[in-house]
Design an enzyme around this catalytic site. Structure first.
Site, mmCIF file in Angstrom:
data_model
loop_
_atom_site.group_PDB
_atom_site.id
_atom_site.type_symbol
_atom_site.label_atom_id
_atom_site.label_comp_id
_atom_site.label_asym_id
_atom_site.label_seq_id
_atom_site.Cartn_x
_atom_site.Cartn_y
_atom_site.Cartn_z
ATOM 1 N N LYS A 1 -0.992 -1.082 -4.274
ATOM 2 C CA LYS A 1 -2.176 -0.206 -4.207
ATOM 3 C C LYS A 1 -1.305 1.282 -4.641
ATOM 4 O O LYS A 1 -0.838 1.924 -3.620
ATOM 5 C CB LYS A 1 -2.820 -0.195 -2.998
ATOM 6 C CG LYS A 1 -3.945 0.574 -3.276
ATOM 7 C CD LYS A 1 -4.617 0.517 -1.771
ATOM 8 C CE LYS A 1 -6.194 1.441 -1.680
ATOM 9 N NZ LYS A 1 -7.143 1.210 -0.542
ATOM 10 N N TYR B 1 0.664 -1.219 0.178
ATOM 11 C CA TYR B 1 -0.031 -0.020 -0.189
ATOM 12 C C TYR B 1 0.914 1.173 0.109
ATOM 13 O O TYR B 1 1.654 1.810 1.013
ATOM 14 C CB TYR B 1 -0.772 -0.017 1.266
ATOM 15 C CG TYR B 1 -2.038 0.878 1.204
ATOM 16 C CD1 TYR B 1 -2.313 1.645 0.036
ATOM 17 C CD2 TYR B 1 -2.973 1.001 2.303
ATOM 18 C CE1 TYR B 1 -3.287 2.635 0.038
ATOM 19 C CE2 TYR B 1 -3.988 2.005 2.541
ATOM 20 C CZ TYR B 1 -4.098 2.863 1.352
ATOM 21 O OH TYR B 1 -5.053 3.803 1.377
#
Length: 213
Positions: free
Chosen positions: A184, A146
């Site tokens: 992400k 992330y």
């Protein structure tokens, strides 16, 4: 590196579920259970999306160990075989991140969305070591990195006023780790984001977090 069995699961939107709380600030398991069932009955299944608990909107960075286990347990208990599942991990400590990821893997969760450690501004070597230790410590569960550049601290004594971003060489290096299946991805710099996608598109899945699609 993404495997064929993981690739077929990585389709559609990542649906981040909230974590309902009781009046005494514990996980409201009954309401979370209803929320998971509502999402599944609403059409989230393999091929249309992935259900995520303990993500950013699910207060993943605030959940203590027992609360984290509680939301993972609800997801594991309610998800059917045709529902792809994920859990968020936001740990400064690599050791604690591994503990949470191993628990999710034991409960049958498919993927982990794992944020960068960001109390102090890390070096590329520290970030790589963090994810390599995680990748080496788990068995089959897929790890999404992330890329939370907006949450990263400024440079030492404000010598650099920009938070930490993954460099392109580091991104390629991370994409080659055994259990890293995706990123992400977001960036304050459009061209950096596009170049990152181009570098790893044949190795990992990209979750668009800045509207590139």
């Amino acid at each position: 590196m993404i495997r064929d069995d993981q690739d077929e699961k990585l389709r559609g939107a990542l649906v981040a579920l909230v974590t309902p709380a009781t009046d005494d600030h514990e996980v409201d398991a009954e309401k979370l259970r209803e929320n998971i069932r509502f999402a599944i009955e609403g059409g989230i299944c393999k091929g249309t999306g992935i259900l995520l608990v303990a993500g950013g909107r699910g207060e993943g960075y605030f959940l203590d160990k027992d609360q984290y286990k509680a939301v993972v347990d609800e997801m594991a208990d309610q998800a059917r075989s045709d529902v792809v599942t994920a859990a968020g991990v936001f740990e400064l400590s690599t050791k604690h991140a591994i503990e949470r990821i191993r628990y999710a893997e034991e409960r049958g969760i498919d993927f982990i969305q794992c944020a960068l450690p960001h109390y102090l501004r890390p070096s590329d070597e520290e970030v790589f070591t963090h994810y390599k230790m995680i990748s080496d410590a788990v068995k089959e569960i897929g790890i999404f990195i992330y890329h939370t550049w907006w949450a990263m601290p400024m440079g030492l004594l404000n010598q650099s006023r920009q938070g930490y971003e993954l460099s392109l060489p580091l991104t390629e290096k991370l994409a080659n780790l055994r259990n890293i299946v995706g990123f992400k991805w977001s960036s304050p710099h459009f061209h950096h984001a596009v170049n990152g996608v181009v570098k790893i598109r044949d190795k990992c899945t990209i979750l668009d977090n800045m509207g590139l699609a």
